[in-house]
Design an enzyme around this catalytic site. Structure first.
Site, PDB file in Angstrom:
ATOM      1  N   GLY A  69       0.840  -1.194   0.000  1.00 18.75           N
ATOM      2  CA  GLY A  69       0.000   0.000   0.000  1.00 18.75           C
ATOM      3  C   GLY A  69       0.876   1.246   0.000  1.00 18.75           C
ATOM      4  N   THR A  70       1.970   1.172   0.733  1.00 23.89           N
ATOM      5  CA  THR A  70       2.909   2.300   0.812  1.00 23.89           C
ATOM      6  C   THR A  70       3.461   2.635  -0.574  1.00 23.89           C
ATOM      7  OG1 THR A  70       3.522   1.690   3.062  1.00 23.89           O
ATOM      8  CG2 THR A  70       5.091   3.061   1.846  1.00 23.89           C
ATOM      9  N   ASN A 148      -6.967   4.925   9.281  1.00 22.66           N
ATOM     10  CA  ASN A 148      -6.518   3.686   9.927  1.00 22.66           C
ATOM     11  C   ASN A 148      -6.600   3.731  11.449  1.00 22.66           C
ATOM     12  OD1 ASN A 148      -4.456   5.564   8.893  1.00 22.66           O
ATOM     13  ND2 ASN A 148      -3.045   4.424  10.190  1.00 22.66           N
ATOM     14  N   GLN A 176      -7.528   0.993   4.075  1.00 28.25           N
ATOM     15  CA  GLN A 176      -8.363   0.556   5.208  1.00 28.25           C
ATOM     16  C   GLN A 176      -9.837   0.441   4.852  1.00 28.25           C
ATOM     17  OE1 GLN A 176      -7.395  -0.718   7.932  1.00 28.25           O
ATOM     18  NE2 GLN A 176      -5.256  -0.095   8.039  1.00 28.25           N
ATOM     19  N   SER A 196      -4.093  -2.669  -0.456  1.00 27.58           N
ATOM     20  CA  SER A 196      -3.008  -3.531   0.007  1.00 27.58           C
ATOM     21  C   SER A 196      -3.562  -4.890   0.403  1.00 27.58           C
ATOM     22  CB  SER A 196      -2.337  -2.863   1.211  1.00 27.58           C
ATOM     23  OG  SER A 196      -1.357  -3.713   1.752  1.00 27.58           O
ATOM     24  N   HIS A 198      -2.403  -7.361   2.477  1.00 33.98           N
ATOM     25  CA  HIS A 198      -2.351  -7.936   3.829  1.00 33.98           C
ATOM     26  C   HIS A 198      -3.382  -7.348   4.785  1.00 33.98           C
ATOM     27  CE1 HIS A 198      -0.004  -4.912   6.330  1.00 33.98           C
ATOM     28  NE2 HIS A 198       0.207  -4.440   5.123  1.00 33.98           N
ATOM     29  N   THR A 234      10.508  -8.156 -12.138  1.00 36.91           N
ATOM     30  CA  THR A 234       9.728  -9.385 -12.318  1.00 36.91           C
ATOM     31  C   THR A 234       8.643  -9.451 -11.254  1.00 36.91           C
ATOM     32  OG1 THR A 234      11.591 -10.485 -13.328  1.00 36.91           O
ATOM     33  CG2 THR A 234       9.879 -11.908 -12.404  1.00 36.91           C
ATOM     34  N   CYS A 322       2.808   1.708  12.374  1.00 36.18           N
ATOM     35  CA  CYS A 322       4.025   2.418  11.980  1.00 36.18           C
ATOM     36  C   CYS A 322       4.500   3.364  13.068  1.00 36.18           C
ATOM     37  CB  CYS A 322       3.782   3.217  10.711  1.00 36.18           C
ATOM     38  SG  CYS A 322       2.742   2.352   9.567  1.00 36.18           S
TER      39      CYS A 322
HETATM   40  N1  PLP Z   1      -2.418   3.377   4.070  1.00 34.15           N
HETATM   41  C1  PLP Z   1      -3.149   3.093   5.157  1.00 34.15           C
HETATM   42  C2  PLP Z   1      -4.375   3.866   5.459  1.00 34.15           C
HETATM   43  C3  PLP Z   1      -2.735   2.061   6.007  1.00 34.15           C
HETATM   44  O1  PLP Z   1      -3.444   1.776   7.107  1.00 34.15           O
HETATM   45  C4  PLP Z   1      -1.552   1.338   5.688  1.00 34.15           C
HETATM   46  C5  PLP Z   1      -1.048   0.286   6.607  1.00 34.15           C
HETATM   47  O2  PLP Z   1      -1.178   0.368   7.812  1.00 34.15           O
HETATM   48  C6  PLP Z   1      -0.851   1.681   4.529  1.00 34.15           C
HETATM   49  C7  PLP Z   1      -1.313   2.696   3.742  1.00 34.15           C
HETATM   50  C8  PLP Z   1       0.400   0.971   4.145  1.00 34.15           C
HETATM   51  O3  PLP Z   1       0.133  -0.277   3.561  1.00 34.15           O
HETATM   52  P1  PLP Z   1       1.310  -1.378   3.503  1.00 34.15           P
HETATM   53  O4  PLP Z   1       1.448  -1.915   4.889  1.00 34.15           O
HETATM   54  O5  PLP Z   1       0.807  -2.405   2.524  1.00 34.15           O
HETATM   55  O6  PLP Z   1       2.518  -0.688   3.017  1.00 34.15           O
END
Ligand code: PLP
Length: 385
Positions: A69-70, A148, A176, A196, A198, A234, A322
């Site tokens: 997601g990042t 989140n 989220q 994302s 996971h 890849t 985080c």
């Molecule tokens: N954006 C939001 C709102 C999130 O809650 C998170 C993860 O906590 C992310 C982005 C980041 O996703 P990833 O853990 O897949 O990098």
């Protein structure tokens, strides 16, 4: 174990694990190879892409796989600004995930102008501020669909309406929101959207970015021809297979999950508010994802509650994963106006598909006692909030 940190990450769905193991054993081909074992994997990758596209109301060619997601957030923001050479203004909200916030902070050091839209005490963005922040040089507005830490849902349709009047692109971080509330790119009217794997019972290390057809955007990673030259390297084929399966299951199960988990979350919320004196709910009472419950417990340090719960095998969070190891107060809780000591007393519980009635029974049995006992020995003032 009572796992109430599903916003940090979710357990892998056993059906996803089965599909991934089967793929791992049967397929090793490179999707870029032209012979059959490569073509077969390319087909499997595109099937997953199609499943994800359909779930978002997008077309297959508008979905790009990323590493997280990042990465999707970085790709969206840096890619749009890089392609819009003459437009150097960016608008984001003050409560974005660090994936957006830190990207914006970095761009500021490179001469871009970033406007931070404030939120009210419930975490809702100030649309009037946003309107006023728009300039002829604004290239992108990036506002998350659901937060989140609080679960507050933003009025993305209103944001895209404002943006459209000025020809500005809109990105939303739906990491989220996806799997918990409807996420449809056409209904939202966005140009870019991050998800994302996971967070929806899929594997870690795989995400996706929706990019509306015709959007001018630069690649984040340069190299080979993968992902239509937008994201070289890849493909993480095993991750993609798991992500696709997680989304397929989501579609099959989401209405059942929603009904059941909403009910569990409602019960937990009511139980906390009825049994623990002087708790403060952080978030919006109606415009929210019910599965996220954030409360301040005045007079206490959140970490003490977290550790006491952990001794009972109950796992919660003091903020976004985080910021867990940081001394700082959460920027989200500061943005909704909480004083540092109240912010530092806040615990997030986030529910998911695998929570049960028994989990809620256990939390409602243990938490009130933990809070009561900790308050007895706390030096902080319970009434000071
Ligand atoms: N954006 C939001 C709102 C999130 O809650 C998170 C993860 O906590 C992310 C982005 C980041 O996703 P990833 O853990 O897949 O990098």
């Amino acid at each position: 174990m009572v796992y109430l940190d599903n916003n940090a990450t979710t357990p892998l769905d056993p059906a996803v694990a089965d599909k991934m193991v089967h793929f791992l054993r049967e397929h090793f081909g490179n999707p870029s190879s032209l012979y059959p074992i490569g073509r077969a994997v390319k087909e499997i990758v595109n099937e997953a892409r199609g499943t994800i596209a359909k779930a978002l109301g997008a077309s297959q060619s508008e979905i790009f796989f990323t590493g997280s997601g990042t990465e999707s957030d970085n790709f969206a923001i840096r890619g749009i600004l890089d392609a819009a050479a003459d437009k150097k203004d960016l608008i984001i909200s003050a409560i974005e995930h660090p994936a957006v916030l830190q990207t914006a902070n970095h761009l500021e050091t490179k001469g871009y102008k970033v406007s931070y839209v404030p939120v009210d005490e419930h975490g809702l963005i100030d649309l009037d501020f946003l309107k006023d922040a728009v300039t002829p040089r604004t290239a992108l507005i990036s506002i998350m669909q659901a937060n989140n830490e609080l679960g507050t849902i933003q009025p993305i349709e209103e944001v895209t309406k404002i943006a459209r009047e000025h020809g500005i692109r809109v990105h939303t971080d739906a990491v989220q929101a996806f799997g918990k509330i409807p996420v449809n790119v056409r209904d939202l009217g966005v140009d870019l959207l991050s998800i994302s794997s996971h967070k929806i019972y899929g594997p870690k290390g795989i995400g996706a970015l929706y990019i509306r057809k015709g959007t001018q955007i630069s690649p984040l990673i340069y190299g080979g021809h993968q992902e239509r030259e937008m994201r070289a390297g890849t493909e993480n084929t095993i991750g993609i297979v798991g992500f696709g399966e997680a989304v397929r299951i989501l579609k099959e199960q989401s209405s059942g999950d929603k009904k059941r988990v909403d009910k569990l979350a409602d019960r937990l919320k009511k139980g906390i508010e009825e049994t623990i004196p002087k708790v403060k709910f952080n978030g919006h009472e109606t415009k929210r994802i019910k599965w996220t419950l954030n409360y301040a417990y005045p007079g206490l340090e959140a970490e003490a509650i977290l550790l006491a719960l952990a001794t009972k095998d109950i796992f919660v969070s003091t903020g976004s994963a985080c910021s867990e190891d940081s001394e700082d107060v959460s920027h989200v809780l500061s943005a909704i106006g909480l004083r540092p000591e109240i912010a530092r007393s806040s615990i997030r519980m986030s529910l998911g598909r695998f929570n049960t009635e028994e989990d809620i029974d256990i939390v409602l049995r243990e938490l009130p006692e933990i809070v009561e006992n900790l308050r007895k020995i706390s030096a902080l003032d319970v009434d000071d909030y």
